[in-house]
Design an enzyme around this catalytic site. Structure first.
Site, PDB file in Angstrom:
ATOM      1  N   LYS A 133      84.070 -49.859  42.674  1.00 44.06           N
ATOM      2  CA  LYS A 133      84.027 -50.432  41.325  1.00 44.06           C
ATOM      3  C   LYS A 133      83.231 -49.467  40.473  1.00 44.06           C
ATOM      4  O   LYS A 133      82.659 -48.506  40.990  1.00 44.06           O
ATOM      5  CB  LYS A 133      83.372 -51.819  41.330  1.00 44.06           C
ATOM      6  CG  LYS A 133      82.049 -51.862  42.129  1.00 44.06           C
ATOM      7  CD  LYS A 133      81.421 -53.243  42.167  1.00 44.06           C
ATOM      8  CE  LYS A 133      82.029 -54.167  43.199  1.00 44.06           C
ATOM      9  NZ  LYS A 133      82.744 -55.306  42.641  1.00 44.06           N
ATOM     10  N   ARG A 134      83.159 -49.702  39.143  1.00 38.70           N
ATOM     11  CA  ARG A 134      82.298 -48.859  38.324  1.00 38.70           C
ATOM     12  C   ARG A 134      80.871 -48.881  38.885  1.00 38.70           C
ATOM     13  O   ARG A 134      80.427 -49.892  39.450  1.00 38.70           O
ATOM     14  CB  ARG A 134      82.281 -49.363  36.872  1.00 38.70           C
ATOM     15  CG  ARG A 134      83.532 -49.005  36.107  1.00 38.70           C
ATOM     16  CD  ARG A 134      83.727 -47.503  36.030  1.00 38.70           C
ATOM     17  NE  ARG A 134      82.834 -46.925  35.049  1.00 38.70           N
ATOM     18  CZ  ARG A 134      83.200 -46.527  33.843  1.00 38.70           C
ATOM     19  NH1 ARG A 134      84.471 -46.620  33.455  1.00 38.70           N
ATOM     20  NH2 ARG A 134      82.334 -45.997  32.996  1.00 38.70           N
TER      21      ARG A 134
END
Ligand code: 26V
Length: 825
Positions: free
Chosen positions: A560-561
């Protein structure tokens, strides 16, 4: 288009793609006529382009049909306004949607090619940062599949999300030139253009009837030109159009440079206006006051609304009926200028008085909020709005005046409420875009139950008191077509074999899998598929990181970010703890595991970048430590994107969803992993809570403080140092990081990390959740060792993912927010 022209289009014979033989003929023909290459000498990329053009032709036929049907039925249209669409690759999606996959694969084989390798040449369309952009892509897919009259608007960025490389352990950004070989899916529309105006000044005068009139004059204009990308639905024959705007200089430039003889300067100006659609801003949390970003937001909003009005006028003489025929969904506040823009168009171009124009405007918009993080709530400096969009600022003041009258009436004698709810901040310096959206919308929604709750009780508490019916929840979802059918074909096939294929368009059907969790034979096949997917992921890790993963390891993934609130650092602290226990033999026999990380950091986000570097440094030490005998492996996969996710997610055993409770609005990766048969270790945050409710407490690993507990700790005072001092393994892990154990070449490199945790207040409560996380990871291991039990739980996860389809989300928007119906499938 007049009626005759439309009827004529229907007489064009459809492309013949009904047999393998016909497809082969068509491909060769496209190779010659569209790509311009001799099929004898065509490269794999040439075949990709020939195929894509063929498929696009078929989509165009379907789109024209869809558009005609919608025009004739005069349906209420749904416009999705989003600055981001994270589409990824499209070829396989289109082939599955059109039911062409097997035939095309066969045709290519007979032409001496392979669909698998040809499709690898497609670039990801990465016109988004993360969750919000990927959600928009899933929603277009669901709208097309269920034949909703949807239409997406966005920006055709020349440079999408940057390519991430890891150099010396650090993230380095490289430009993403996805259009290098042209985008085979789009239709360029040089005749669909609108002027978008900037700057200038306001003049005020009274017209002949004595009405005061404001004029916006002396503006600098840019042209928005359309590119259309058809988005098909799955076996639905409906196509949703995604219209992306590209900036062009106006013709005025051409005239001026001929007149003034200043050719070079004029062309320089031209470049400046065309910069508007040049690049996606790669940050998803903080960015305040970048003028180019403000201009991008207005550019796409203004073009989209002009286009929406033009389409409405093709069938309707008046804009009075706009709210009846049009609903516009604002994907976060990024398109918030749509509110004053529609108001402006109605007043300045169509002569509506303010009150009537405002009534129409409020009937058109709805707003989805995607974040509670205060730093991600957009505000724009008044001074900048005044310079760039003076008429809009003027109208925002008018909206605010009207609105505050209403507030005064609803909450008499409460001036503090007034200043809290105002569209302008306390200092009078910035406009609060979320407030503008709430005031200008019929419905406002959060994206998971907890998030909507927190929205109502915190961020928009005053607004909720004023108008409680305005706030609704629509929990996010993901498209099972991409994330199961396409990315995990073996599992999809097994499921279809056992329960049929209804799940492809009605994910609740997966519930029929539940009894099969008890079937040893089924579990065996399920486990074999997972193993093969792990091997595919291991090959990717070997290729991109040079790290070997044995398939017997438990594959533990967090992709994910990179953000402090998502707590990749908590995961790292656990990895180091495991490492210490394995090295020392303390803590007994541990389950061997492979830990996968992936994700991009905003280029200017110092701490996130330092965390990436730490992951790489820790990986280097652990992977080279022979004493471990391969029991622990760590890899950071560079350039995490949609295509990487399609390999990583199905190959995962354990999904890490460990954000501080109350910070992740929903998460959608959590759903994709569970749908791919991974078990989740997670906090009671975002949609994790609903996943837990769906799969049952026994089939998920929940740990950590609740949102309420976190709130209380924040209020009462939190002392992270006490956790550090009271916990030997935590202390050891932090001391190793801070003491240079993983960065011998630069021992002080990670001091800022220790400082953030110990003296900076540990804003995201890593230390408070550490021990519970470590203990819960122990429980994970115990279950994993009992493979039978593990697989049973994994099957139950898949079986209970029904509600996490973006189809369900779209049906719920349609019913609760848009008030429209899809055509029956
Ligand atoms: C925010 C900002 C802030 C200003 C600078 C530019 C910019 C660009 C993008 C964003 C979007 C951040 C919001 C976001 O992506 N939220 C995520 O939305 C997902 C879909 O609803 C949700 O699953 C994630 O939990 C949420 O973090």
């Amino acid at each position: 288009m007049d009626q005759t022209a439309k009827r004529d289009a229907a007489d064009i014979p459809a492309l013949d793609i009904g047999s393998v033989e016909a497809i082969k003929q068509q491909l060769k023909s496209y190779m010659v006529h569209n790509v311009g290459v001799d099929p004898e000498f065509a490269t794999q990329r040439d075949w990709l382009y020939a195929l894509a053009h063929l498929v696009r032709g078929r989509l165009s036929e379907q789109y024209l049909e869809t558009a005609r049907a919608q025009y004739d039925a005069d349906v209420r249209r749904i416009y999705y306004l989003s600055m981001e669409y994270l589409t990824g690759r499209s070829l396989l999606k289109q082939l599955y949607d059109l039911g062409l996959y097997d035939r095309v694969a066969q045709a290519l084989t007979e032409l001496g090619q392979s669909l698998d390798s040809v499709q690898e040449f497609e670039y990801d369309a990465a016109l988004g940062n993360g969750g919000l952009g990927r959600l928009a892509a899933c929603f277009l897919d669901s709208m097309a599949t269920h034949r909703y009259p949807g239409f997406g608007y966005g920006i055709r960025y020349e440079f999408g999300m940057f390519t991430q490389r890891v150099e010396n352990g650090e993230q380095v950004e490289h430009p993403e030139t996805w259009l290098r070989y042209g985008n085979p899916w789009e239709f360029e529309r040089p005749n669909v253009i609108y002027p978008v105006r900037f700057r200038g000044r306001l003049t005020h005068f009274k017209d002949e009837s004595g009405q005061s009139v404001t004029q916006w004059v002396d503006t600098s204009d840019v042209i928005a030109m359309a590119y259309d990308v058809p988005v098909p639905g799955f076996e639905s024959d409906a196509v949703v159009k995604l219209r992306l705007w590209s900036a062009r200089a106006t013709r005025d430039f051409d005239l001026r440079y001929f007149n003034e003889g200043n050719y070079i300067d004029a062309v320089k100006d031209k470049t400046i206006s065309e910069n508007l659609s040049k690049v996606l801003y790669p940050m998803d949390t903080t960015l305040m006051g970048q003028e180019l970003r403000l201009m991008q937001e207005y550019f796409f909003v203004s073009a989209s609304l002009q286009d929406i009005i033009a389409r409405h006028h093709r069938k309707h003489a008046t804009l009075d009926t706009l709210p009846e025929k049009v609903t516009v969904q604002l994907n976060d506040t990024h398109p918030s200028l749509a509110v004053p823009e529609l108001l402006r168009l109605l007043i300045d171009h169509y002569d509506y008085p303010f009150d009537k124009a405002w009534q129409i405007t409020r009937g058109v918009f709805n707003y989805t909020n995607h974040t509670l993080l205060p730093e991600a709530l957009e505000t724009w400096p008044i001074a900048m709005l005044e310079a760039v969009l003076p008429r809009h600022l003027d109208l925002i003041y008018k909206i605010n005046h009207e609105f505050l009258q209403q507030v005064k009436y609803a909450f008499p004698g409460q001036p503090d409420v007034l200043s809290r709810m105002s569209l302008i901040d306390d200092a009078g310096r910035r406009v609060r875009m979320a407030h503008l959206c709430v005031v200008g919308s019929r419905k406002v929604n959060g994206v998971a139950a907890l998030h909507t709750e927190l929205m109502r009780s915190h961020v928009f508490a005053d607004f909720n008191r004023l108008d409680p019916d305005k706030f609704v929840n629509v929990t996010n979802g993901v498209t099972q077509r991409r994330w199961l059918l396409q990315a995990n074909r073996p599992l999809a096939d097994l499921i279809t074999e056992v329960i049929g294929n209804r799940w492809t368009t009605d994910l609740e059907a997966l519930k029929d899998l539940e009894p099969h969790a008890e079937d040893a034979q089924f579990r065996h096949r399920f486990a074999a598929i997972k193993r093969a997917n792990k091997q595919r992921l291991a090959a990717m890790v070997q290729d991109r990181c040079g790290v070997s993963f044995a398939p017997d390891l438990m594959f533990d993934t967090q992709v994910k970010r990179i953000h402090e609130y998502k707590r990749q650092l908590l995961n790292v602290l656990h990895v180091i703890t495991l490492y210490n226990e394995m090295r020392s033999g303390r803590g007994g026999d541990r389950q061997p595991r492979a830990v996968v990380f992936g994700g991009k950091s905003a280029p200017g986000y110092f701490t996130a970048k330092l965390i990436i570097r730490l992951i790489n440094d820790v990986a280097a030490v652990i992977n080279h430590d022979r004493a471990l005998g391969g029991r622990l492996r760590v890899a950071f996969i560079p350039n995490y994107n949609v295509s990487a996710a399609e390999i990583i997610i199905p190959g995962t055993d354990l999904s890490e969803q460990i954000s501080t409770a109350g910070t992740e609005a929903s998460g959608t990766g959590n759903m994709k992993f569970a749908l791919g048969g991974a078990l989740t270790i997670g906090t009671l945050d975002g949609a994790n809570i609903e996943i837990k409710n769906a799969v049952g407490d026994d089939n998920i690993f929940i740990f950590g403080k609740t949102a309420e507990e976190v709130g209380d700790m924040r209020a009462r005072g939190y002392h992270p140092r006490e956790y550090y001092e009271g916990n030997a393994s935590l202390r050891e892990a932090i001391d190793m990081i801070a003491g240079g154990f993983f960065s011998a070449d630069d021992p002080g490199r990670y001091l800022p990390i220790r400082d953030a945790l110990l003296s900076g207040g540990d804003h995201f409560f890593l230390l408070a959740d550490f021990q519970d996380y470590v203990d819960t990871q122990r429980r994970v291991e115990e279950v994993y060792r009992d493979q039978d039990q593990w697989v049973r739980k994994a099957v139950l996860n898949v079986a209970n993912m029904g509600m996490f389809s973006s189809d369900r989300a779209i049906h719920s928007y349609a019913r609760d927010i848009w008030n429209v119906e899809g055509l029956p499938r």
